[in-house]
Design an enzyme around this catalytic site. Structure first.
Site, short mmCIF file in Angstrom:
data_model
loop_
_atom_site.label_atom_id
_atom_site.label_comp_id
_atom_site.label_asym_id
_atom_site.label_seq_id
_atom_site.Cartn_x
_atom_site.Cartn_y
_atom_site.Cartn_z
N HIS A 1 -5.89 -10.13 4.39
CA HIS A 1 -4.78 -10.25 5.33
C HIS A 1 -5.22 -11.36 6.36
O HIS A 1 -4.30 -12.02 6.99
CB HIS A 1 -4.36 -9.00 5.95
N ARG B 1 3.82 1.62 10.50
CA ARG B 1 3.61 0.81 11.48
C ARG B 1 4.90 0.66 12.46
O ARG B 1 4.85 -0.12 13.41
CB ARG B 1 3.34 -0.48 11.20
N SER C 1 0.85 -1.26 0.07
CA SER C 1 0.09 0.01 -0.16
C SER C 1 0.89 1.15 0.10
O SER C 1 0.50 2.14 -0.69
CB SER C 1 -0.92 0.08 1.25
#
Length: 513
Positions: A406, A264, A62
């Site tokens: 996912h 993240r 992404s």
């Protein structure tokens, strides 16, 4: 300047694959998509490997997808830059990395190395751990503690044993380092402000506090599997030799965070670097000599950065803003950074005339529990924005295909696709009624492959499949036979009737008849 209003819809994780087996997209009931595909110009484009600035054999993701789409050119990713630095030798003379190593070595302190240990290549790569061990050995640093986050999301759910074994072999070969702790990325790499997850990782790193302990990483992993955990969800585990104590971070120690993707890595970094951090109580706040990140995680972070971001000039957002046009970015929490920060080439601030709408993602453990996510809420906000007739360019991301993909749950992923299809029909109709046009694409594949035929495990990672492009408008047009994500912004500019800036190397896929 006047421009035809356009809407870009990014279906996150929506790849193309002919086989129906284990293909949530093919198996879903999606009348709106099927109608649009049948009756409007469409094509398939590349979203992985060198076409988006990644190494050969590397699937897209992404961050990479939105960077390339927004830039209108191939953006060579940090992954590629770091690999090239290792090959050229620059990695071993990088000032930020050397500083962290030397501060630990010269003061008799420990270097703590954090990061996601896998070959997924989305957030990190195991070879960067190996290269850092070589760097430490070259520089004569003996005290190196490795704190590994387990993947199971961009890799098979139970694949960590391979990466741990290869890391152990590298430690033996380099003669330096040991695994001090491990925890699943679900905890260490949360990005949705689930701070209790992050706290469990922080406490593990700073004080060795863990629900479980083991004499070796391999033993800790076996115990986690016996508890029913897969890699992503492995609970905090301190690796403690029989005659030792858990590793703690002490004043004067150095930290290097090896994740190269920022979204993240931000939350876990904050309690280390923000003096007034208040999202959870910190029992220990070691005064580190340096906190070094492999890439730039945030303009707000006062840290050492080994590979700072390269400026992307005249991406779509900046170019449209400089022309005095209005634009909107809209997504739910999971993909909000992608339609803003990444789409804008790593710029934290919005451009003049750029509005943003963030819709909260549902608070569930995993998104197969709510495959609709917040797509309907995003759609309502998007319909209102279209109806306001304020915007020349709207960029919207639907997260469902990727985030539910996912989970590896085929039934839930089918529901996710059907949800997005319902939303797609409404927003396309509204944009056409407004007198605008629509371009639909994806940033990478995922939901079209839900089972790994070789291992028999759920396929939870991205794919290297091509992604679709559909043009929906009242003008007669055709699309090129193929292309890449860099061609999306030039295509949008062609739709808007605007010239393409020279910095964009992509080409419009669209030809009007």
């Amino acid at each position: 300047m006047k421009a035809l209003p356009v809407l870009l819809i990014i279906l996150d994780g929506f790849g193309c694959r002919d086989e129906r087996a284990n293909n949530a997209i093919a198996q879903a009931n999606k009348p709106n998509w099927d109608r649009l595909w049948k009756h409007h110009p469409h094509t398939l484009i590349h979203a992985s490997e060198s076409e988006v600035g990644l190494p050969k054999g590397q699937m897209g993701n992404s961050e990479v997808g939105h960077l390339n789409i927004g830039a209108g050119r191939v953006v060579y990713q940090e992954f590629t830059r770091i690999d090239r630095a290792i090959e050229s030798g620059y990695f071993y003379t990088n000032p930020a990395l050397l500083n962290a190593v030397h501060l630990a070595r010269d003061n008799g302190k420990t270097l703590h190395v954090l990061g996601l240990l896998s070959d997924g290549g989305v957030h990190s790569h195991e070879l960067h751990f190996h290269a850092l061990l070589d760097l430490a050995a070259r520089e004569g640093l003996s005290k190196v503690c490795l704190h590994v986050f387990l993947d199971g999301r961009d890799t098979p759910p139970k694949s960590a044993e391979l990466y741990l074994r290869r890391l152990t072999d590298k430690i033996a070969q380099a003669g330096v380092g040991h695994v001090a702790s491990m925890i699943g990325r679900y905890f260490a790499m949360d990005r949705d402000r689930r701070w209790q997850r992050v706290k469990s990782a922080y406490d593990l790193l700073t004080q060795g506090a863990a629900e479980f302990s083991a004499g070796s990483a391999q033993a800790g992993l076996e115990a986690a599997y016996a508890r029913g955990e897969t890699d992503e969800f492995v609970k905090a585990t301190a690796i403690v030799p029989a005659d030792g104590r858990p590793v703690t971070m002490e004043d004067g120690d150095s930290v290097i965070f090896l994740n190269f993707r920022s979204d993240r890595a931000r939350q876990l970094s904050r309690p280390f670097i923000e003096p007034d951090f208040s999202e959870f109580e910190r029992e220990r706040t070691p005064r580190l000599a340096t906190y070094c990140t492999l890439t730039g995680y945030s303009d707000d972070f006062d840290v050492s950065v080994a590979f700072p971001p390269e400026r992307i000039k005249n991406g779509l957002g900046e170019y449209v803003a400089n022309l005095g046009l209005r634009q909107l970015r809209i997504a739910e929490t999971e993909k909000y950074p992608h339609v803003t920060f990444f789409f804008n080439g790593g710029e934290e601030v919005s451009f003049p005339g750029e509005d943003r709408i963030l819709v909260s993602s549902p608070d569930v453990a995993t998104y197969d529990l709510k495959p609709e996510m917040s797509a309907f809420e995003v759609t309502e906000k998007l319909l209102a924005a279209i109806g306001s007739k304020q915007y020349d360019l709207i960029v919207c991301n639907y997260a469902n295909p990727d985030m539910v993909g996912h989970t590896g749950n085929l039934e839930a992923a089918i529901k996710a696709i059907e949800t997005v299809d319902t939303c797609l029909g409404r927003v396309v109709e509204a944009q056409l009624a407004r007198g605008g046009e629509v371009l639909i694409t994806a940033d990478h594949g995922n939901a079209e492959l839900m089972l790994d035929a070789e291992t028999g495990q759920a396929h939870t990672a991205h794919t290297m499949n091509l992604v679709p492009v559909i043009f929906v408008g009242r003008r007669h047009a055709s699309l090129a036979e193929t292309g890449a994500l860099e061609d999306v912004s030039p295509t949008l500019l062609r739709m808007m009737g605007l010239p393409q800036p020279p910095e964009m190397s992509g080409e419009s896929l669209l030809a009007f008849e």
